[in-house]
Design a protein around this motif. Sequence first.
Motif, short mmCIF file in Angstrom:
data_model
loop_
_atom_site.label_atom_id
_atom_site.label_comp_id
_atom_site.label_asym_id
_atom_site.label_seq_id
_atom_site.Cartn_x
_atom_site.Cartn_y
_atom_site.Cartn_z
N SER A 288 19.80 13.57 5.13
CA SER A 288 20.33 12.40 4.41
C SER A 288 19.27 11.31 4.32
O SER A 288 19.09 10.68 3.26
N ASP A 289 18.56 11.08 5.42
CA ASP A 289 17.48 10.09 5.41
C ASP A 289 16.40 10.48 4.40
O ASP A 289 15.86 9.62 3.69
N LEU A 290 16.10 11.77 4.35
CA LEU A 290 15.07 12.26 3.44
C LEU A 290 15.46 11.98 1.99
O LEU A 290 14.64 11.47 1.20
N VAL A 291 16.69 12.30 1.62
CA VAL A 291 17.15 12.07 0.24
C VAL A 291 17.20 10.58 -0.07
O VAL A 291 16.83 10.14 -1.17
N ASN A 292 17.63 9.78 0.90
CA ASN A 292 17.68 8.33 0.68
C ASN A 292 16.28 7.75 0.44
O ASN A 292 16.12 6.78 -0.30
N ARG A 293 15.26 8.35 1.08
CA ARG A 293 13.89 7.84 0.92
C ARG A 293 13.27 8.28 -0.41
O ARG A 293 12.58 7.51 -1.06
N TYR A 294 13.51 9.54 -0.80
CA TYR A 294 12.79 10.09 -1.94
C TYR A 294 13.67 10.34 -3.16
O TYR A 294 13.16 10.71 -4.21
N GLY A 295 14.95 10.15 -3.02
CA GLY A 295 15.86 10.55 -4.09
C GLY A 295 16.07 9.55 -5.19
O GLY A 295 16.83 9.80 -6.13
N GLN A 296 15.43 8.37 -5.13
CA GLN A 296 15.54 7.36 -6.19
C GLN A 296 16.99 7.06 -6.55
O GLN A 296 17.39 7.07 -7.71
N GLY A 297 17.77 6.79 -5.52
CA GLY A 297 19.17 6.43 -5.75
C GLY A 297 20.11 7.60 -5.86
O GLY A 297 21.29 7.43 -6.22
N ALA A 298 19.64 8.83 -5.58
CA ALA A 298 20.49 10.01 -5.67
C ALA A 298 21.68 9.91 -4.73
O ALA A 298 21.61 9.29 -3.67
N ARG A 299 22.76 10.53 -5.14
CA ARG A 299 23.95 10.60 -4.30
C ARG A 299 24.01 11.96 -3.59
O ARG A 299 23.53 12.95 -4.12
N LEU A 300 24.62 11.95 -2.43
CA LEU A 300 24.75 13.18 -1.65
C LEU A 300 26.20 13.63 -1.57
O LEU A 300 27.12 12.81 -1.47
N SER A 301 26.39 14.94 -1.59
CA SER A 301 27.68 15.54 -1.28
C SER A 301 27.40 16.61 -0.23
O SER A 301 26.75 17.62 -0.52
N VAL A 302 27.86 16.36 0.98
CA VAL A 302 27.56 17.25 2.10
C VAL A 302 28.87 17.75 2.71
O VAL A 302 29.73 16.94 3.07
N TYR A 303 28.98 19.05 2.84
CA TYR A 303 30.16 19.63 3.48
C TYR A 303 29.77 21.01 3.99
O TYR A 303 28.72 21.54 3.61
N GLY A 304 30.58 21.57 4.86
CA GLY A 304 30.19 22.88 5.36
C GLY A 304 31.07 23.43 6.44
O GLY A 304 32.01 22.77 6.91
N HIS A 305 30.74 24.65 6.83
CA HIS A 305 31.47 25.38 7.86
C HIS A 305 30.77 25.12 9.19
O HIS A 305 29.79 25.78 9.53
N VAL A 306 31.29 24.18 9.95
CA VAL A 306 30.62 23.77 11.19
C VAL A 306 30.50 24.94 12.15
O VAL A 306 29.49 25.11 12.83
N ASP B 291 29.89 28.02 11.78
CA ASP B 291 28.83 29.00 11.59
C ASP B 291 27.53 28.37 11.10
O ASP B 291 26.61 29.08 10.68
N GLY B 292 27.43 27.05 11.15
CA GLY B 292 26.18 26.37 10.85
C GLY B 292 25.82 26.29 9.38
O GLY B 292 24.69 25.93 9.03
N ASN B 293 26.75 26.61 8.50
CA ASN B 293 26.49 26.62 7.05
C ASN B 293 26.75 25.22 6.47
O ASN B 293 27.83 24.68 6.59
N VAL B 294 25.71 24.65 5.84
CA VAL B 294 25.82 23.31 5.24
C VAL B 294 25.58 23.40 3.75
O VAL B 294 24.56 23.96 3.31
N HIS B 295 26.49 22.87 2.97
CA HIS B 295 26.28 22.69 1.53
C HIS B 295 25.74 21.28 1.35
O HIS B 295 26.50 20.30 1.43
N PHE B 296 24.45 21.19 1.13
CA PHE B 296 23.75 19.91 1.11
C PHE B 296 23.33 19.65 -0.34
O PHE B 296 22.25 20.06 -0.77
N ASN B 297 24.21 18.99 -1.10
CA ASN B 297 24.05 18.91 -2.55
C ASN B 297 23.68 17.50 -2.99
O ASN B 297 24.19 16.51 -2.46
N VAL B 298 22.79 17.43 -3.97
CA VAL B 298 22.26 16.14 -4.45
C VAL B 298 22.72 15.91 -5.89
O VAL B 298 22.58 16.78 -6.75
#
Length: 476
Positions: free
Chosen positions: A362-380, A382-389
Motif C-alpha cells: 500500500s505504501d508503494l502504490v501511494n508513493r508511485y501510483g500518482q493518486g491511484a486507488r487500491l482494492s485489497v482483499y483476500g483469503h487470509v 492461505d496467504g492469497n491477496v488480491h492486490f488491485n490498483v
Amino acid sequence: MTSYEQVLAALPAEIVVSDKDIIDGYTTDFRKKYRGESPALLRPRSTEEVALIVKLCDQHKVPLIPVGGNTGYCGGATPDESGQQLLISLQRMNKIREVDADNLSITVDAGCILSEVHQAAEQVNLMFPLSLGSQQSCQIGGNISTNAGGVSAVRYGITRDLVLGLEVVLPDGQILSNLSPLRKDNRGYALHQLLIGAEGSLGIVTGASLRLFLPPVNRVTAFLAISGINDLMPLLAKAQQYTGEAVTSFEYISGASLDLLFAGKPELRRPVQTSSKHFVLIEAATSSPVLAMDQAIEAFFEDGMSEEMILDGVIATSEQQRQDFWNLREHIPEGEVLNGGSVKHDVSVRISDMARFIELGSDLVNRYGQGARLSVYGHVGDGNVHFNVLAPEGVKAAAFLEEVSAEVSPCIYDLVAKFDGSFSAEYGLGQDKLSLDQSYGDPVKRRLMGRIKNVLDPKAVMNPGKVVGNQICDPS
C-alpha cells in the motif's frame, strides 16, 4: 483441404459446431483482454469421442484449445488469432457417474458445473467444499485444470487437495484412467497430480473422483470491523483456538474495497456502521450437532473486543443475512469494474507475512501510483491477496491503468519476490502471466515443465501458448 478440415471431416457431424455466433462465445476471454478465432467448436459426448478428437488433432498437428465455463482470468482457454485452432468443450459430458457416500467420494464427468457437484453431494447429505463466486457456470474440469482455490481453503484446502483420481485423454489420444477414489495408493508416480493446474497443456481431464465431507449442521458467520491490518493473524489464531480449528473461511476486505462497491451499488447495505479501513468475514462450521459454534464465535468476539482488535461486528442471525455478507465479498470485483476496472495482482505470501506485505504494498502504490486507488482483499488462511490498483476518480482509466501495469506492477511483483511469494496464487499462468514467469519464476522449474510438455505433447497440440508458452525445449 486444410489440416483442421481433415480433422473435422473425420468426426461425427453431431459433435461439430460451426455456427460463428456460438463459437464467438468462446473466442474472447472473461476479462475481454484476449480475443482469437476458431473455425469450429467440438462438443464430444463421451471420453471415447474426446480421445478420437485428440488423436486426430495429434495426427494432423492441429492445435486444440479446451474450454470450460470461460470464467478464467489469464486467457488460458482462448484461441489465438490464426483461425487454425479448434475449440473443445465438455459441456455435454455432465453426468454424475457415482456417489459413494460411505467412501465420502463422488465421481463426475469433467463437464459438470460446480454447483451441480454440490447438489449431487447434498442429495446424500454430504458436501463438496470447493466454493467459488462463479460456481453456477464454471466446470469441474476447469477447476481442476486451474487448481482453483475458493473461500473454504482454510479448512478443506484447494482443488489439488480435493482430487482423489482423474481420467485424462493424453495428447496422443490414449486414455489414462486413474479414477479409483482411494485415499492411499502408492503404485508409483501420482500422475493425476501433474494434470492439476496444467490448464489443458498436458491432456484433457474427462472425469474426476473427488473428496466429500460431512455437511455443517452448526455454522456461524460474522462480519467484523477490525482495528488494524496487523490484527489479522492474531485474530485468525484466536478464531481457530475458540472454534477448535473449525474456521472454514477467514476473508480480509479493505475498507476501500467496500467503499468502491457501495459507490457503484448504493442499494447495498453496510453490515456494520463503524468506520474502519479493515474488515474480516469469518465463518466457522462443524458437522457435530452438540458443539455450539455460536457460543465459540461469541467468546472469540468478546475476547477480540476486550483486546481492542475488533471495533464492531455482526453475527448473522439468518441464512439470508449470511448470504448478504457473502454477496458483498463476492461482488468486490464488480465494484472495481463499476469504477473503471483495475490492474489485478493475484499474489500469495506466507500467512505470517500477509499483513506486512499489504502494508508495504500500500505504501508503494501511494508513493508511485500518482493518486491511484487500491482494492485489497483476500483469503487470509492461505496467504492469497488480491492486490488491485484502480485509477483516481475523474481520470481516464484505460490510459492510467496501462501506465500502472508498466511502472507500478513491476514494483509490486518485486515486493512479492522479496517475501519469497508467488506472482500467481489461484488464477494460473494461461498466456497472461508468461512474461511474469520469465521474470520471477524458477528457470529450472520452467525448463523441467518444458521438457515434460515436450515428452507428453511433442507436436504441441494441447493448448499451445499457455503455461509454458510456445517454446520447444531441448530434451537433452
